[in-house]
Scaffold this motif. Structure first.
Motif, mmCIF file in Angstrom:
data_model
loop_
_atom_site.group_PDB
_atom_site.id
_atom_site.type_symbol
_atom_site.label_atom_id
_atom_site.label_comp_id
_atom_site.label_asym_id
_atom_site.label_seq_id
_atom_site.Cartn_x
_atom_site.Cartn_y
_atom_site.Cartn_z
ATOM 1 N N ARG A 145 68.861 74.261 -66.709
ATOM 2 C CA ARG A 145 68.680 73.498 -67.945
ATOM 3 C C ARG A 145 69.802 73.799 -68.942
ATOM 4 N NH1 ARG A 145 63.096 74.639 -66.985
ATOM 5 N NH2 ARG A 145 63.240 76.483 -68.311
ATOM 6 N N ARG A 146 70.173 75.087 -69.040
ATOM 7 C CA ARG A 146 71.258 75.447 -69.965
ATOM 8 C C ARG A 146 72.576 74.814 -69.538
ATOM 9 N NH1 ARG A 146 68.791 80.626 -69.844
ATOM 10 N NH2 ARG A 146 70.378 81.390 -68.383
ATOM 11 N N VAL A 147 72.858 74.828 -68.216
ATOM 12 C CA VAL A 147 74.095 74.215 -67.722
ATOM 13 C C VAL A 147 74.111 72.731 -68.007
ATOM 14 C CG1 VAL A 147 75.398 73.663 -65.634
ATOM 15 C CG2 VAL A 147 74.494 75.972 -65.964
ATOM 16 N N ARG A 148 72.973 72.041 -67.769
ATOM 17 C CA ARG A 148 72.918 70.599 -68.052
ATOM 18 C C ARG A 148 73.112 70.325 -69.533
ATOM 19 N NH1 ARG A 148 68.565 70.691 -64.316
ATOM 20 N NH2 ARG A 148 67.075 70.669 -66.055
ATOM 21 N N PHE A 149 72.509 71.195 -70.363
ATOM 22 C CA PHE A 149 72.669 71.019 -71.812
ATOM 23 C C PHE A 149 74.122 71.191 -72.240
ATOM 24 C CE2 PHE A 149 72.966 72.981 -76.009
ATOM 25 C CZ PHE A 149 72.403 71.975 -76.788
ATOM 26 N N MET A 150 74.782 72.231 -71.690
ATOM 27 C CA MET A 150 76.178 72.467 -72.042
ATOM 28 C C MET A 150 77.073 71.340 -71.557
ATOM 29 S SD MET A 150 76.282 75.153 -73.862
ATOM 30 C CE MET A 150 78.055 75.400 -73.879
ATOM 31 N N ARG A 151 76.782 70.818 -70.380
ATOM 32 C CA ARG A 151 77.584 69.717 -69.865
ATOM 33 C C ARG A 151 77.473 68.482 -70.747
ATOM 34 N NH1 ARG A 151 76.341 70.012 -63.315
ATOM 35 N NH2 ARG A 151 77.700 71.808 -62.888
ATOM 36 N N ARG A 152 76.308 68.293 -71.327
ATOM 37 C CA ARG A 152 76.124 67.141 -72.215
ATOM 38 C C ARG A 152 76.633 67.431 -73.627
ATOM 39 N NH1 ARG A 152 69.873 65.526 -70.566
ATOM 40 N NH2 ARG A 152 70.329 64.901 -68.402
ATOM 41 N N ALA A 153 76.385 68.648 -74.086
ATOM 42 C CA ALA A 153 76.726 68.974 -75.478
ATOM 43 C C ALA A 153 78.219 69.196 -75.678
ATOM 44 C CB ALA A 153 75.953 70.212 -75.941
ATOM 45 N N LEU A 154 78.886 69.772 -74.677
ATOM 46 C CA LEU A 154 80.297 70.101 -74.855
ATOM 47 C C LEU A 154 81.161 68.866 -75.120
ATOM 48 C CD1 LEU A 154 82.346 72.361 -74.963
ATOM 49 C CD2 LEU A 154 82.638 72.172 -72.482
ATOM 50 N N PRO A 155 81.055 67.787 -74.322
ATOM 51 C CA PRO A 155 81.859 66.589 -74.648
ATOM 52 C C PRO A 155 81.536 66.014 -76.022
ATOM 53 C CG PRO A 155 81.002 66.467 -72.408
ATOM 54 C CD PRO A 155 80.307 67.608 -73.064
ATOM 55 N N ILE A 156 80.224 66.064 -76.374
ATOM 56 C CA ILE A 156 79.841 65.550 -77.695
ATOM 57 C C ILE A 156 80.471 66.393 -78.796
ATOM 58 C CG2 ILE A 156 77.904 65.159 -79.249
ATOM 59 C CD1 ILE A 156 76.195 64.548 -76.782
ATOM 60 N N THR A 157 80.443 67.722 -78.596
ATOM 61 C CA THR A 157 81.047 68.612 -79.596
ATOM 62 C C THR A 157 82.544 68.372 -79.726
ATOM 63 O OG1 THR A 157 79.381 70.307 -79.092
ATOM 64 C CG2 THR A 157 81.369 71.025 -80.247
ATOM 65 N N ILE A 158 83.216 68.209 -78.570
ATOM 66 C CA ILE A 158 84.658 67.938 -78.600
ATOM 67 C C ILE A 158 84.942 66.623 -79.316
ATOM 68 C CG2 ILE A 158 86.656 67.416 -77.164
ATOM 69 C CD1 ILE A 158 85.519 69.355 -75.088
ATOM 70 N N VAL A 216 83.069 65.151 -81.587
ATOM 71 C CA VAL A 216 82.805 65.317 -83.023
ATOM 72 C C VAL A 216 83.952 66.042 -83.707
ATOM 73 C CG1 VAL A 216 81.308 66.447 -84.698
ATOM 74 C CG2 VAL A 216 80.305 65.207 -82.782
ATOM 75 N N LEU A 217 84.456 67.124 -83.083
ATOM 76 C CA LEU A 217 85.569 67.870 -83.668
ATOM 77 C C LEU A 217 86.820 67.005 -83.763
ATOM 78 C CD1 LEU A 217 85.148 71.355 -81.952
ATOM 79 C CD2 LEU A 217 84.620 70.739 -84.314
ATOM 80 N N ALA A 218 87.080 66.218 -82.700
ATOM 81 C CA ALA A 218 88.240 65.326 -82.745
ATOM 82 C C ALA A 218 88.093 64.293 -83.849
ATOM 83 C CB ALA A 218 88.421 64.640 -81.392
ATOM 84 N N GLY A 219 86.877 63.772 -84.008
ATOM 85 C CA GLY A 219 86.650 62.801 -85.082
ATOM 86 C C GLY A 219 86.831 63.400 -86.454
ATOM 87 N N LEU A 220 86.309 64.639 -86.618
ATOM 88 C CA LEU A 220 86.478 65.316 -87.911
ATOM 89 C C LEU A 220 87.945 65.608 -88.195
ATOM 90 C CD1 LEU A 220 83.469 67.816 -87.812
ATOM 91 C CD2 LEU A 220 83.676 65.729 -89.189
ATOM 92 N N THR A 221 88.696 65.998 -87.146
ATOM 93 C CA THR A 221 90.131 66.258 -87.331
ATOM 94 C C THR A 221 90.863 64.993 -87.744
ATOM 95 O OG1 THR A 221 90.057 68.021 -85.668
ATOM 96 C CG2 THR A 221 92.222 67.097 -86.213
ATOM 97 N N ALA A 222 90.571 63.893 -87.043
ATOM 98 C CA ALA A 222 91.206 62.620 -87.400
ATOM 99 C C ALA A 222 90.822 62.190 -88.808
ATOM 100 C CB ALA A 222 90.810 61.547 -86.392
ATOM 101 N N LEU A 223 89.553 62.407 -89.166
ATOM 102 C CA LEU A 223 89.100 62.058 -90.512
ATOM 103 C C LEU A 223 89.816 62.889 -91.562
ATOM 104 C CD1 LEU A 223 87.116 60.418 -92.236
ATOM 105 C CD2 LEU A 223 85.439 62.248 -91.916
#
Length: 224
Positions: A34-47, A49-56
């Motif tokens: 479950r943790r691995v599945r969560f990280m696989r889903r959360a990591l791209p979303i986090t990246i 979000v960070l890219a969007g915040l950087t561009a903003l």
């Protein structure tokens, strides 16, 4: 004393312990999965979000910089054909003119287009300096002229060109470190730096590197 369990009971106890260990291992594996599945889903979303915040942030900084630059431009004061009048420490009148001047709101200096400096000397003599651009600091009374600078003195008889002239309007002293060439009362002159003082009567030339020229032109004799 405790009696040993029958063989069947011992096997059942061992089987129960094995089942418990298997269940616990399965639960741990499911938890890790479950943790691995969560990280696989959360990591791209986090990246993302960070890219969007950087561009903003970059966009916001660009907008802020543009607004600051616009504020500076709108606070600048532009003058057409300005004239600055004054006197040096010896009471000699000078005039600084230009085709256009822009006053900086930061340090109150003036950026000049096509500047002209004219210093009235004794006996009706005038020293003139023309250039393509310049900066005049009214507080320190320092004028820097650049871009095809031409220095003339009708009374002393010299006509020089240089890349830069620095004028202290308090003393009338004119200096430059960008090289100078032209005609003087004694012929063609060329040097790496120069200094004009004493109402143009004294012109000092200096060389550098292989050109070790050092000369002082006293124009007083030439006018007599």
């Amino acid at each position: 004393m405790n009696e040993p369990l029958p063989p069947d009971a011992q096997r059942e106890a061992l089987d129960a312990a094995d089942r418990t260990r298997v269940v616990q291992a399965a639960e741990r594996w499911k938890s890790r999965s479950r943790r691995v599945r969560f990280m696989r889903r959360a990591l791209p979303i986090t990246i993302a979000v960070l890219a969007g915040l950087t561009a903003l942030w970059i966009g916001a900084r660009s907008v802020i910089s543009g607004l600051e630059a616009r504020a500076v431009r709108t606070s600048e004061i532009r003058l057409s054909n300005p004239m600055f009048h004054g006197q040096d420490g010896q009471g000699r009148s000078f005039v600084i003119g230009a085709e256009q001047a822009v006053r900086s709101p930061r340090d109150q200096s003036f950026r000049l287009d096509g500047p002209l400096f004219r210093l009235d000397l004794s006996a009706g003599r005038v020293t003139e300096i023309r250039a393509g651009e310049g900066i005049y600091d009214e507080r320190s009374r320092q004028l820097v002229m650049r871009d095809q600078v031409r220095i003339t003195d009708g009374g002393a008889g010299f006509d020089f060109t240089t890349d830069e002239a620095r004028i202290d309007t308090r003393s009338g002293r004119i200096t430059g470190e960008q090289g100078i060439t032209g005609q003087g009362p004694v012929g063609t002159l060329e040097a790496s730096s120069y200094e004009i003082t004493d109402e143009g009567r004294r012109v000092i030339f200096r060389g550098s590197g292989d050109d070790k020229v050092r000369a002082t032109l006293n124009t007083t004799r030439q006018r007599r």
